[in-house]
Design a protein around this motif. Sequence first.
Motif, PDB file in Angstrom:
ATOM      1  N   GLY A  17       5.595  -6.055  -8.383  1.00 33.66           N
ATOM      2  CA  GLY A  17       5.861  -7.512  -8.016  1.00 33.66           C
ATOM      3  C   GLY A  17       6.737  -7.764  -6.996  1.00 33.66           C
ATOM      4  O   GLY A  17       7.109  -9.119  -6.835  1.00 33.66           O
ATOM      5  N   MET A  18       7.560  -6.890  -6.463  1.00 31.92           N
ATOM      6  CA  MET A  18       8.380  -7.151  -5.383  1.00 31.92           C
ATOM      7  C   MET A  18       7.906  -7.899  -4.218  1.00 31.92           C
ATOM      8  O   MET A  18       6.717  -7.504  -3.761  1.00 31.92           O
ATOM      9  N   GLY A  19       8.687  -8.904  -3.797  1.00 32.61           N
ATOM     10  CA  GLY A  19       7.999  -9.534  -2.594  1.00 32.61           C
ATOM     11  C   GLY A  19       7.381 -10.917  -2.761  1.00 32.61           C
ATOM     12  O   GLY A  19       6.921 -11.568  -2.064  1.00 32.61           O
ATOM     13  N   LYS A  20       6.667 -10.844  -4.203  1.00 24.98           N
ATOM     14  CA  LYS A  20       5.799 -11.937  -4.382  1.00 24.98           C
ATOM     15  C   LYS A  20       6.459 -13.377  -4.203  1.00 24.98           C
ATOM     16  O   LYS A  20       5.648 -14.349  -3.925  1.00 24.98           O
ATOM     17  N   MET A  21       7.677 -13.637  -4.543  1.00 25.00           N
ATOM     18  CA  MET A  21       8.300 -14.777  -4.334  1.00 25.00           C
ATOM     19  C   MET A  21       8.230 -15.335  -2.977  1.00 25.00           C
ATOM     20  O   MET A  21       7.781 -16.367  -2.686  1.00 25.00           O
ATOM     21  N   CYS A  48       2.170  -3.996  -3.847  1.00 28.05           N
ATOM     22  CA  CYS A  48       3.542  -4.351  -4.025  1.00 28.05           C
ATOM     23  C   CYS A  48       3.684  -5.112  -5.258  1.00 28.05           C
ATOM     24  O   CYS A  48       4.391  -5.313  -6.193  1.00 28.05           O
ATOM     25  N   PHE A  49       2.568  -6.188  -5.225  1.00 30.93           N
ATOM     26  CA  PHE A  49       2.550  -7.166  -6.462  1.00 30.93           C
ATOM     27  C   PHE A  49       2.023  -6.458  -7.864  1.00 30.93           C
ATOM     28  O   PHE A  49       2.504  -6.966  -8.653  1.00 30.93           O
ATOM     29  N   GLU A  50       0.956  -5.705  -7.551  1.00 26.40           N
ATOM     30  CA  GLU A  50       0.309  -5.151  -8.694  1.00 26.40           C
ATOM     31  C   GLU A  50       0.295  -3.989  -9.038  1.00 26.40           C
ATOM     32  O   GLU A  50      -0.212  -3.261 -10.108  1.00 26.40           O
ATOM     33  N   GLY A  51       0.872  -3.079  -8.295  1.00 27.79           N
ATOM     34  CA  GLY A  51       0.828  -1.501  -8.182  1.00 27.79           C
ATOM     35  C   GLY A  51       1.452  -0.975  -9.378  1.00 27.79           C
ATOM     36  O   GLY A  51       2.610  -1.552 -10.128  1.00 27.79           O
ATOM     37  N   SER A  52       0.887   0.103 -10.013  1.00 23.65           N
ATOM     38  CA  SER A  52       1.460   0.743 -11.408  1.00 23.65           C
ATOM     39  C   SER A  52       2.711   1.450 -10.924  1.00 23.65           C
ATOM     40  O   SER A  52       3.029   1.685  -9.988  1.00 23.65           O
ATOM     41  N   ARG A  53       3.610   1.849 -11.927  1.00 22.15           N
ATOM     42  CA  ARG A  53       4.749   2.850 -11.755  1.00 22.15           C
ATOM     43  C   ARG A  53       4.368   3.975 -11.078  1.00 22.15           C
ATOM     44  O   ARG A  53       5.132   4.462 -10.111  1.00 22.15           O
ATOM     45  N   ASP A  54       3.283   4.670 -11.567  1.00 20.30           N
ATOM     46  CA  ASP A  54       3.004   6.069 -10.786  1.00 20.30           C
ATOM     47  C   ASP A  54       2.711   5.714  -9.187  1.00 20.30           C
ATOM     48  O   ASP A  54       3.033   6.478  -8.400  1.00 20.30           O
TER      49      ASP A  54
END
Length: 419
Positions: A17-21, A48-54
């Motif tokens: 979710g980083m950068g979505k704003m 960046c917005f939907e990537g899993s933790r892995d």
Amino acid sequence: MKKTALVFSGQGSQYSGMGKMVYDNYKEARQVYEEAADILGFNISKLCFEGSRDDLISTKNTQIAILTTSIAMYKAYEHEIGLEPYCMAGHSLGEYSALVASGKLKFQDALKIVETRGKLMQDAVNEKGGCMSCIIGLDSHIVQNVCNKYCNRDSVVMISNYNSPKQSVISGNEEAVTSVCRELEEMGAKIIELEVRAPFHSILMKDAADKMAVYLGDFKFQDTKMPVISNVKAEPYNDTMEIYKLLPEQIVKPVRWNESMIFMEYMGVDTLIEIGPKSVLKKLTKHNCPYVDAYSYDIDEDVREIRKKAVSCYGVKKDEVDWNIFIEKCIASAISTKNHNWDEKEYDEGVVKPYRMIKEDYYLMKDNNEKATMEEAKKAYHMLSSVLVTKKVSDDERNYIMNELFYGIYSNYVDDIAG
């Protein structure tokens, strides 16, 4: 904010979710993600917005994702705040973001370099393994002494980040790191195993550093006036030739963040703004330089505070704000925005009548050489809001128009006008 430093996040700050704003609210930020996708050949915004933790802790993904997000945030900062910093720095990977923001390195080149850097470092990990752990609560010399006990011909463990007087990060072979952590924990340290399955900033990265030194020769760095502090020497680069030398060294040498912060404070920096995901560097500032005000551009409350402080730097007091310009921007946006609603009754009630009322009142006031008040600006804003809703303008376009409207000195009055 007489002397502001911009500092850029490093690996480990990533989150889904980083950068979505900034992507949703700033055209300039969207363009960064689109340019990165064209260069890299895949949809990095989705990572960046939907990537899993892995997905996001994989070095080959993490580094380009954080670089892209940081530059997107910087473009949003540049558009919304616009204050030129006194200097820049970045923690490890963040140093590349600082070089881009300073104009010393093109974004498209930085993407290629960081993508290769990530792959080279991942290759080194695949070959030799290793890990990193954060040590909190003990002086670095104590940590180093314990590390020395477990270093030999077959095992490496060393301090990789000097983050603050009481926080260090160690890197090395997994068994050696585990042994050091066990002993330091018995001495009272708090241990945090990092989500970085690699021995970054250690001699185990030598192959990656050697290959990086060769690869950097294909790119050009520019001489600019903006100082960028090197992780390796905790002082600004002297010239572009030093960048070629120190960036590869950064892969095997420790990040001297504590000393970099002290150097900035010594040079008179009184405000630090972290650009990039999360607020790790903001938190470290409290431990390194407690008298320096620190903010994160990834925290809404901090962004509002930065806006307020920026007003004084523009030299405009609240009662001196030119609301005439604000109202003119509302009127111009209302008439120029494309209509998507062909219901005549709705259009008349939501567009024609409120627009005509504001326009007539404003130009009558202007003919009498009167200055608009904040209350009149508020009415103009609500007129524009009504127009955009009635014209069925998309959320993206509406956000862009509003960001343009509240640019610069007006950004301090968002809550007063829109509330």
